[in-house]
Design a protein around this motif. Structure first.
Motif, short mmCIF file in Angstrom:
data_model
loop_
_atom_site.label_atom_id
_atom_site.label_comp_id
_atom_site.label_asym_id
_atom_site.label_seq_id
_atom_site.Cartn_x
_atom_site.Cartn_y
_atom_site.Cartn_z
N GLY A 105 0.81 -1.22 0.00
CA GLY A 105 0.00 0.00 0.00
C GLY A 105 0.84 1.26 0.00
O GLY A 105 0.40 2.31 -0.44
N ASP A 106 2.07 1.13 0.51
CA ASP A 106 3.01 2.27 0.52
C ASP A 106 4.25 1.96 -0.32
O ASP A 106 5.21 2.71 -0.29
N CYS A 107 4.23 0.84 -1.01
CA CYS A 107 5.41 0.35 -1.73
C CYS A 107 5.44 0.93 -3.14
O CYS A 107 4.46 0.86 -3.88
N ALA A 111 3.19 0.03 -6.34
CA ALA A 111 2.40 1.14 -6.89
C ALA A 111 2.65 1.28 -8.39
O ALA A 111 1.72 1.57 -9.16
N LEU A 112 3.90 1.07 -8.81
CA LEU A 112 4.19 1.13 -10.25
C LEU A 112 3.47 0.01 -10.98
O LEU A 112 2.94 0.19 -12.08
N ALA A 113 3.46 -1.17 -10.35
CA ALA A 113 2.76 -2.31 -10.96
C ALA A 113 1.27 -2.01 -11.09
O ALA A 113 0.64 -2.30 -12.11
N TYR A 220 -0.85 4.60 -1.73
CA TYR A 220 -1.28 4.32 -3.10
C TYR A 220 -2.61 3.56 -3.15
O TYR A 220 -2.92 2.91 -4.14
N ASP A 221 -3.40 3.63 -2.07
CA ASP A 221 -4.69 2.94 -2.05
C ASP A 221 -5.69 3.56 -3.02
O ASP A 221 -6.46 2.86 -3.67
N ARG A 222 -5.68 4.88 -3.11
CA ARG A 222 -6.75 5.55 -3.86
C ARG A 222 -6.30 6.13 -5.20
O ARG A 222 -7.08 6.16 -6.14
N ALA A 223 -5.06 6.62 -5.25
CA ALA A 223 -4.61 7.24 -6.49
C ALA A 223 -3.25 6.67 -6.89
O ALA A 223 -2.42 6.38 -6.04
#
Lengths: 243, 181
Positions: A105-107, A111-113, A220-223
């Motif tokens: 969630g913070d990675c 997030a890129l994936a 990166y949960d929402r955006a």
């Protein structure tokens, strides 16, 4: 000082000489995906996620300086495929168990994936055997999740002034070390070091802080990653066609 | 026109994805209108009698029985979907890939701190499916058409994907529904 004009994906932008392509793009609200780049550190060009085509030739946007009249391609099908491939390779090269990782969630890797719409890596998993060093009272290193971006090593050297981390080995054998053979507890690392915060993945973690943020409120949960720089792209799950 | 059939199975998983599927709540009434079920733990049917439009596979392959079921699903389903992190990436069961099989079995059946096993033997009955050398995601065993990540994928994600697949619409999941955890 005279300004420099270049185009990124057909859009003409002006910037100051001495900037990198990545910085110039960011000034104008264009996000170029990146992983090993960290503001405040010297450009490194290690992960190649920020690869762009400059006058048709591939360059790392985080290290390549702008020049008058260059034509940069960033958000093209070919480059998206290359970047996606790099991210997928990073996932199969290490042991990334997202469901049980404190950093989920913070990675930035995850997030890129997400941003690239990767629903599963298409390469065979390698399942390497790697170690966890939990010897330090306040910080742990899980080498299973290390992607060798060197953000910790560079931060420790250039900002903390300590050189706690280094690398040994080449190619697939390359790994992060604390003075070869030593444990984290034997190093000069303090929990307050900037290097502890530099890790984009869950390889270096502060102890006793896990799962503090509820699901739904993590970075990166929402955006998507990069949406602070530009408006998010349309993201969909795609078919797992072979690369 | 007959309704499209959906089959589901849980291989090396925890049934969490099936639980999440049931979290569609009252939409289960729409589901009954939309599809018929082939073999699935939901109706306890074990064998295929007809071709199925969609197969939802939870869990990766840890043993020979998982491989047999997965191949059966591939044979009888038009569209095969890996559902959840174990199916797409091996997940928690794949953590055993980081140690040798011998080490893993010794810990589980002989030396683990909570093990009570006076015979000191690892179970080896012929009825038990043989373990694979490594736990594998489904796409390393058969061709998989779609991957639906998540641990588990949310009910909304499963619902959106399933509705799109049975109605031949493109799958478009909003960003918030793509999660690995």
């Amino acid at each position: 000082m005279s300004e420099i004009t270049l185009t990124i994906d057909g859009r003409e932008i002006t910037t100051q000489p001495g900037r990198t392509i990545l910085e110039a793009a960011e000034e104008h609200g264009i996000y170029i995906p990146r992983l090993c780049h960290l503001p405040g550190l010297k450009p490194f060009g290690g992960c190649r996620v920020c690869t762009v085509l400059v006058n048709g030739r591939s360059e790392a946007a985080c290290t390549q300086p702008v020049a008058q009249g260059i034509v940069v391609e960033n958000d093209t099908e070919q480059l998206r495929a290359w970047r996606r491939n790099i991210i997928e390779m990073l996932f199969v090269e290490g042991n990334h168990f997202c469901p049980s990782c404190e950093k989920s969630g913070d990675c930035e890797l995850q997030a890129l994936a997400y941003r690239m719409g990767i629903s599963a890596p298409r390469h065979p998993f390698l399942w390497p055997r790697r170690e966890v060093d939990a010897s330090h009272p306040d910080v742990l290193i899980d080498h299973n999740r290390c992607i060798l971006c060197a953000r910790c090593a560079r931060t420790s050297r250039d900002i903390d002034g300590k050189e706690v981390f280094g690398f040994v080995g080449r190619g697939p054998a390359r790994k992060l070390t604390i003075n070869p053979g030593a444990r984290l507890v034997d190093s000069a690392l303090d929990v307050t070091d900037q290097a502890v915060n530099a890790c984009p993945v869950g390889a270096i973690l502060r102890k006793r802080g896990a799962y503090a943020t509820p699901v739904g409120r993590r970075h990166y949960d929402r955006a998507p990653i990069g949406s602070g720089i530009e408006t998010p792209a349309e993201l969909t799950i795609d078919r797992g066609d072979q690369p | 026109m007959s309704k499209p059939k959906v089959a589901t199975c849980s291989l090396a998983g925890c049934f969490g994805c099936h639980m999440s599927f049931l979290d569609i709540d009252e939409r289960i009434l729409q589901l009954v209108e939309l599809v018929d079920f082939g073999p699935s733990p939901i109706n306890d049917l074990k064998h295929f009698t007809d071709r199925c439009r969609v197969g939802l596979v939870e869990g990766g392959c840890a043993n020979a029985e998982n491989v047999r079921v997965l191949r059966e699903f591939r044979t009888h389903c038009d569209i095969l979907v890996s559902m959840g992190y174990c199916a797409t990436s091996g997940g928690i069961p794949a953590m055993r890939n980081l140690v040798s099989m011998e080490e893993c079995l010794r810990e589980a059946y002989m030396e683990g701190p909570s093990v009570h096993n006076p015979t000191g033997r690892v179970p080896g009955d012929l009825e038990l499916p043989l373990l694979l050398d490594k736990v594998r995601p489904c796409h390393e065993v058969v061709k998989i058409d779609y991957h639906l990540p998540g641990c588990p994928p949310s009910a909304d994600a499963i619902w959106a994907a399933l509705c799109a697949l049975v109605s031949d619409a493109p799958i478009e999941l909003p960003y918030q529904l793509i999660k690995y955890d």
